[in-house]
Scaffold this motif. Structure first.
Motif, PDB file in Angstrom:
ATOM      1  N   VAL A 243       0.848  -1.183   0.000  1.00 19.24           N
ATOM      2  CA  VAL A 243       0.000   0.000   0.000  1.00 19.24           C
ATOM      3  C   VAL A 243       0.882   1.230   0.000  1.00 19.24           C
ATOM      4  CG1 VAL A 243      -1.753   1.321   1.249  1.00 19.24           C
ATOM      5  CG2 VAL A 243      -1.862  -1.174   1.213  1.00 19.24           C
ATOM      6  N   GLN A 244       0.632   2.148  -0.930  1.00 22.90           N
ATOM      7  CA  GLN A 244       1.407   3.366  -1.024  1.00 22.90           C
ATOM      8  C   GLN A 244       0.552   4.570  -0.681  1.00 22.90           C
ATOM      9  OE1 GLN A 244       2.943   3.295  -5.031  1.00 22.90           O
ATOM     10  NE2 GLN A 244       4.654   1.972  -4.476  1.00 22.90           N
ATOM     11  N   ALA A 249      -9.115   7.211  -3.012  1.00 26.23           N
ATOM     12  CA  ALA A 249      -9.732   6.117  -2.276  1.00 26.23           C
ATOM     13  C   ALA A 249      -9.226   4.792  -2.825  1.00 26.23           C
ATOM     14  CB  ALA A 249     -11.252   6.199  -2.392  1.00 26.23           C
ATOM     15  N   VAL A 250      -9.526   3.737  -2.085  1.00 27.35           N
ATOM     16  CA  VAL A 250      -9.083   2.412  -2.500  1.00 27.35           C
ATOM     17  C   VAL A 250      -9.702   2.061  -3.846  1.00 27.35           C
ATOM     18  CG1 VAL A 250      -9.136  -0.040  -1.941  1.00 27.35           C
ATOM     19  CG2 VAL A 250      -8.753   1.638  -0.149  1.00 27.35           C
ATOM     20  N   SER A 251      -8.861   1.623  -4.769  1.00 24.58           N
ATOM     21  CA  SER A 251      -9.324   1.214  -6.089  1.00 24.58           C
ATOM     22  C   SER A 251      -9.319  -0.304  -6.165  1.00 24.58           C
ATOM     23  CB  SER A 251      -8.419   1.802  -7.172  1.00 24.58           C
ATOM     24  OG  SER A 251      -8.824   1.363  -8.450  1.00 24.58           O
ATOM     25  N   PRO A 252     -10.481  -0.933  -6.135  1.00 22.06           N
ATOM     26  CA  PRO A 252     -10.517  -2.404  -6.146  1.00 22.06           C
ATOM     27  C   PRO A 252      -9.869  -2.979  -7.408  1.00 22.06           C
ATOM     28  CG  PRO A 252     -12.663  -1.475  -5.588  1.00 22.06           C
ATOM     29  CD  PRO A 252     -11.814  -0.343  -6.073  1.00 22.06           C
ATOM     30  N   THR A 253      -9.113  -4.027  -7.206  1.00 21.87           N
ATOM     31  CA  THR A 253      -8.481  -4.730  -8.324  1.00 21.87           C
ATOM     32  C   THR A 253      -8.748  -6.222  -8.177  1.00 21.87           C
ATOM     33  OG1 THR A 253      -6.389  -4.924  -7.118  1.00 21.87           O
ATOM     34  CG2 THR A 253      -6.653  -3.011  -8.562  1.00 21.87           C
ATOM     35  N   ALA A 254      -8.585  -6.922  -9.265  1.00 20.55           N
ATOM     36  CA  ALA A 254      -8.761  -8.373  -9.219  1.00 20.55           C
ATOM     37  C   ALA A 254      -7.624  -8.995  -8.415  1.00 20.55           C
ATOM     38  CB  ALA A 254      -8.793  -8.941 -10.625  1.00 20.55           C
ATOM     39  N   VAL A 255      -7.962  -9.736  -7.387  1.00 18.74           N
ATOM     40  CA  VAL A 255      -6.965 -10.361  -6.517  1.00 18.74           C
ATOM     41  C   VAL A 255      -6.558 -11.702  -7.109  1.00 18.74           C
ATOM     42  CG1 VAL A 255      -6.492 -11.266  -4.218  1.00 18.74           C
ATOM     43  CG2 VAL A 255      -7.897  -9.217  -4.484  1.00 18.74           C
ATOM     44  N   HIS A 256      -5.252 -11.913  -7.232  1.00 25.97           N
ATOM     45  CA  HIS A 256      -4.756 -13.194  -7.693  1.00 25.97           C
ATOM     46  C   HIS A 256      -3.573 -13.608  -6.822  1.00 25.97           C
ATOM     47  CE1 HIS A 256      -2.217 -10.251  -9.783  1.00 25.97           C
ATOM     48  NE2 HIS A 256      -1.287 -11.193  -9.824  1.00 25.97           N
TER      49      HIS A 256
END
Length: 313
Positions: A243-244, A249-256
């Motif tokens: 996390v930087q 705001a938090v930008s959701p991304t595909a978790v892999h």
């Protein structure tokens, strides 16, 4: 390997049936499927936990060479991709402006030191003010600090290698003008004083990894050979978990599930030092678990080492 073991079982079963040692009934007909399931569940899947394998890569630290002072380059004695030692000259900047600055400050300093001596003498005899002495002393101290900075700048007109290594992609030439801006590096220096070997291990196979575990590696550059080493560290962070600081705001991304990185140290440091940056291969780490599978993993790794003679990928 699982195909080889299954074929061995089939050949053995064929011989036993031909010799009429075992009847060719329904059980023995479906037994190859049962053997395949047993090999998968009892050996090959646990082998990935007890002796995980993954791609290995050799990397080296790269230093962006940015001069501490700006000026015209008058000499570039270094050769591209030629080994240099720490402290060897990479290039030189015209020192004349910096020498002139040093000489000017030295002249001012000598004058102020003379005036300080005179003021001190007058103050000692009661004909001078203490304030004048203190003022001259402050001027002398300031000039000494300026002289130290000017000499530092003069010394930095000769840019030296920060460590053992080599310069790559060298385009700098005599007559070029360089600046001290951090975003304007003039050459890339590859540090060869330390060899970093990283191994990617899938997250589902990384549960038993620990520092000090034995490792075997084979590299594309040296087909047919297997090197040994130890786990030096298991990196505790990868970029997907970082996390930087940001004003968003938090930008959701595909978790892999990205693989974890294990740093390895080879037992043969001479061999490690000879590996170029970017050398790729495969590595297997042997944990304290599922030890019966270690032999199979060793065989598989040696098969990869042999196929490296013809497999460029």
């Amino acid at each position: 390997m699982i195909v080889v073991l299954l074929n061995v079982y089939l050949a053995l079963l064929f011989i036993l049936v031909k010799l009429k040692i075992v009847p060719f009934n329904l059980f023995w007909k479906v037994s190859p499927v049962l053997v395949l399931l047993l090999l998968l569940i009892g050996l090959f899947i646990p082998m990935n936990w007890g002796a995980p394998q993954g791609p290995a890569l050799v990397v080296r630290n790269s230093v962006a060479i940015v001069p501490s002072v700006a000026g015209e380059v008058i000499d570039v004695p270094v050769q591209a991709n030629s080994p240099v030692k720490a402290g060897d000259v990479l290039f030189r900047i015209d020192p004349v402006p910096f020498e002139a600055q040093v000489q000017a400050i030295e002249a001012q300093l000598r004058f102020q030191e003379t005036r300080l001596a005179e003021m001190t003498q007058l103050q000692t005899h009661g004909t001078g003010r203490t304030f004048d002495v203190e003022e001259r002393q402050a001027s002398v101290d300031q000039l000494r600090a300026q002289l130290e900075g000017a000499r530092w700048n003069l010394d930095k007109t000769t840019v030296r290698a920060p460590a053992d290594g080599y310069v790559t992609n060298l385009a700098l030439r005599k007559g070029a003008r360089v600046s001290s801006l951090p975003l304007s590096p003039v050459m890339a220096f590859i540090d060869t004083s330390a060899t970093i070997i990283g191994v990617e291990i899938n997250q589902i196979d990384a549960r038993y990894l620990a520092v000090g575990q034995p490792v075997e590696l084979t590299f594309k550059r040296t087909p047919g050979t297997v090197q040994t080493g130890k786990v030096e560290s298991v990196l505790q962070a990868i970029s997907t978990g970082q996390v930087q600081t940001s004003g968003l705001a938090v930008s959701p991304t595909a978790v892999h599930a990205a693989p974890f990185i294990v740093r390895v140290r080879l037992d043969d440091q001479g061999f490690a030092s000879a590996l170029p940056a970017g050398a790729a291969g495969d590595a297997a780490i042997f944990t304290e678990h599922v030890k019966p599978a270690h032999v199979i993993r060793k065989v598989l790794l040696r098969q990869i080492a042999i196929t490296n003679y013809v497999n460029p990928f």
